[in-house]
Write a protein that holds these residues in place. Structure first.
Motif, PDB file in Angstrom:
ATOM      1  N   UNK A 140     -29.884   1.329  36.744  1.00 44.26           N
ATOM      2  CA  UNK A 140     -29.680   1.270  35.300  1.00 44.26           C
ATOM      3  C   UNK A 140     -29.822  -0.154  34.768  1.00 44.26           C
ATOM      4  N   UNK A 141     -29.245  -1.127  35.490  1.00 42.21           N
ATOM      5  CA  UNK A 141     -29.331  -2.513  35.048  1.00 42.21           C
ATOM      6  C   UNK A 141     -30.777  -3.017  35.102  1.00 42.21           C
ATOM      7  N   UNK A 142     -31.495  -2.659  36.153  1.00 43.48           N
ATOM      8  CA  UNK A 142     -32.899  -3.066  36.252  1.00 43.48           C
ATOM      9  C   UNK A 142     -33.703  -2.481  35.101  1.00 43.48           C
ATOM     10  N   UNK A 143     -33.483  -1.231  34.806  1.00 42.46           N
ATOM     11  CA  UNK A 143     -34.198  -0.570  33.714  1.00 42.46           C
ATOM     12  C   UNK A 143     -33.859  -1.229  32.378  1.00 42.46           C
ATOM     13  N   UNK A 144     -32.593  -1.549  32.186  1.00 39.86           N
ATOM     14  CA  UNK A 144     -32.151  -2.163  30.941  1.00 39.86           C
ATOM     15  C   UNK A 144     -32.770  -3.546  30.749  1.00 39.86           C
ATOM     16  N   UNK A 145     -32.732  -4.362  31.793  1.00 40.46           N
ATOM     17  CA  UNK A 145     -33.305  -5.706  31.706  1.00 40.46           C
ATOM     18  C   UNK A 145     -34.817  -5.630  31.520  1.00 40.46           C
ATOM     19  N   UNK A 146     -35.465  -4.726  32.224  1.00 37.33           N
ATOM     20  CA  UNK A 146     -36.910  -4.546  32.086  1.00 37.33           C
ATOM     21  C   UNK A 146     -37.257  -4.209  30.638  1.00 37.33           C
ATOM     22  N   UNK A 147     -36.520  -3.275  30.038  1.00 35.33           N
ATOM     23  CA  UNK A 147     -36.794  -2.853  28.658  1.00 35.33           C
ATOM     24  C   UNK A 147     -36.521  -3.987  27.663  1.00 35.33           C
ATOM     25  N   UNK A 148     -35.467  -4.760  27.902  1.00 36.56           N
ATOM     26  CA  UNK A 148     -35.171  -5.889  27.016  1.00 36.56           C
ATOM     27  C   UNK A 148     -36.311  -6.898  27.057  1.00 36.56           C
ATOM     28  N   UNK A 149     -36.737  -7.272  28.258  1.00 36.55           N
ATOM     29  CA  UNK A 149     -37.827  -8.250  28.403  1.00 36.55           C
ATOM     30  C   UNK A 149     -39.112  -7.688  27.802  1.00 36.55           C
ATOM     31  N   UNK A 150     -39.406  -6.423  28.071  1.00 40.34           N
ATOM     32  CA  UNK A 150     -40.627  -5.795  27.548  1.00 40.34           C
ATOM     33  C   UNK A 150     -40.617  -5.772  26.025  1.00 40.34           C
ATOM     34  N   UNK A 151     -39.531  -5.293  25.445  1.00 40.93           N
ATOM     35  CA  UNK A 151     -39.469  -5.179  23.984  1.00 40.93           C
ATOM     36  C   UNK A 151     -39.505  -6.533  23.289  1.00 40.93           C
ATOM     37  N   UNK A 152     -38.838  -7.521  23.850  1.00 41.55           N
ATOM     38  CA  UNK A 152     -38.862  -8.846  23.225  1.00 41.55           C
ATOM     39  C   UNK A 152     -40.231  -9.501  23.383  1.00 41.55           C
ATOM     40  N   UNK A 153     -40.927  -9.203  24.473  1.00 44.02           N
ATOM     41  CA  UNK A 153     -42.247  -9.804  24.665  1.00 44.02           C
ATOM     42  C   UNK A 153     -43.285  -9.215  23.714  1.00 44.02           C
ATOM     43  N   UNK A 154     -43.031  -8.033  23.193  1.00 49.22           N
ATOM     44  CA  UNK A 154     -43.946  -7.456  22.192  1.00 49.22           C
ATOM     45  C   UNK A 154     -44.026  -8.330  20.951  1.00 49.22           C
ATOM     46  N   UNK A 155     -42.948  -9.066  20.679  1.00 45.78           N
ATOM     47  CA  UNK A 155     -42.907  -9.961  19.531  1.00 45.78           C
ATOM     48  C   UNK A 155     -43.152 -11.409  19.941  1.00 45.78           C
ATOM     49  N   UNK A 156     -43.770 -11.586  21.125  1.00 42.72           N
ATOM     50  CA  UNK A 156     -44.101 -12.918  21.645  1.00 42.72           C
ATOM     51  C   UNK A 156     -42.878 -13.811  21.777  1.00 42.72           C
ATOM     52  N   UNK A 157     -41.775 -13.219  22.184  1.00 41.54           N
ATOM     53  CA  UNK A 157     -40.548 -13.988  22.377  1.00 41.54           C
ATOM     54  C   UNK A 157     -39.985 -13.660  23.747  1.00 41.54           C
ATOM     55  N   UNK A 158     -39.748 -14.688  24.548  1.00 40.73           N
ATOM     56  CA  UNK A 158     -39.132 -14.490  25.846  1.00 40.73           C
ATOM     57  C   UNK A 158     -37.619 -14.553  25.684  1.00 40.73           C
ATOM     58  N   UNK A 159     -36.905 -13.582  26.230  1.00 42.18           N
ATOM     59  CA  UNK A 159     -35.445 -13.610  26.087  1.00 42.18           C
ATOM     60  C   UNK A 159     -34.837 -14.750  26.893  1.00 42.18           C
ATOM     61  N   UNK A 160     -33.831 -15.380  26.332  1.00 39.52           N
ATOM     62  CA  UNK A 160     -33.108 -16.429  27.034  1.00 39.52           C
ATOM     63  C   UNK A 160     -32.037 -15.773  27.901  1.00 39.52           C
ATOM     64  N   UNK A 161     -31.422 -16.575  28.753  1.00 37.77           N
ATOM     65  CA  UNK A 161     -30.337 -16.056  29.572  1.00 37.77           C
ATOM     66  C   UNK A 161     -29.190 -15.587  28.679  1.00 37.77           C
ATOM     67  N   UNK A 162     -28.935 -16.314  27.601  1.00 36.77           N
ATOM     68  CA  UNK A 162     -27.878 -15.905  26.678  1.00 36.77           C
ATOM     69  C   UNK A 162     -28.194 -14.553  26.030  1.00 36.77           C
ATOM     70  N   UNK A 163     -29.472 -14.336  25.688  1.00 34.78           N
ATOM     71  CA  UNK A 163     -29.872 -13.030  25.137  1.00 34.78           C
ATOM     72  C   UNK A 163     -29.570 -11.922  26.134  1.00 34.78           C
ATOM     73  N   UNK A 164     -29.954 -12.143  27.379  1.00 36.64           N
ATOM     74  CA  UNK A 164     -29.749 -11.109  28.403  1.00 36.64           C
ATOM     75  C   UNK A 164     -28.270 -10.885  28.677  1.00 36.64           C
TER      76      UNK A 164
END
Length: 63
Positions: free
Chosen positions: A3-27
């Motif tokens: 579940x955690x892997x899926x959640x982090x994957x989706x967060x990184x994927x969705x934020x990268x759609x807007x050309x933004x890499x999530x920071x550690x604080x975001x995650x």
């Protein structure tokens, strides 16, 4: 994928759609987990080639 892997994957994927890499604080804020578990999870995703980091373009690549 856990579940955690899926959640982090989706967060990184969705934020990268807007050309933004999530920071550690975001995650941390979005998952509610600590830095150590997030790093471990990202390393697991990278070891299974679910995620890769493109150093030249400074962006994530997805399977």
């Amino acid at each position: 994928m856990t579940d955690l892997e899926r959640k982090i994957y989706r967060i990184i994927y969705n934020m990268s759609l807007f050309r933004r890499n999530p920071t550690m604080d975001d995650l941390k804020r979005k998952t509610g987990k600590d830095e150590q578990s997030i790093r471990k999870t990202v390393k697991n995703l990278m070891s299974r080639n679910e995620l890769t980091w493109d150093k030249e373009k400074k962006e994530w690549r997805f399977k």
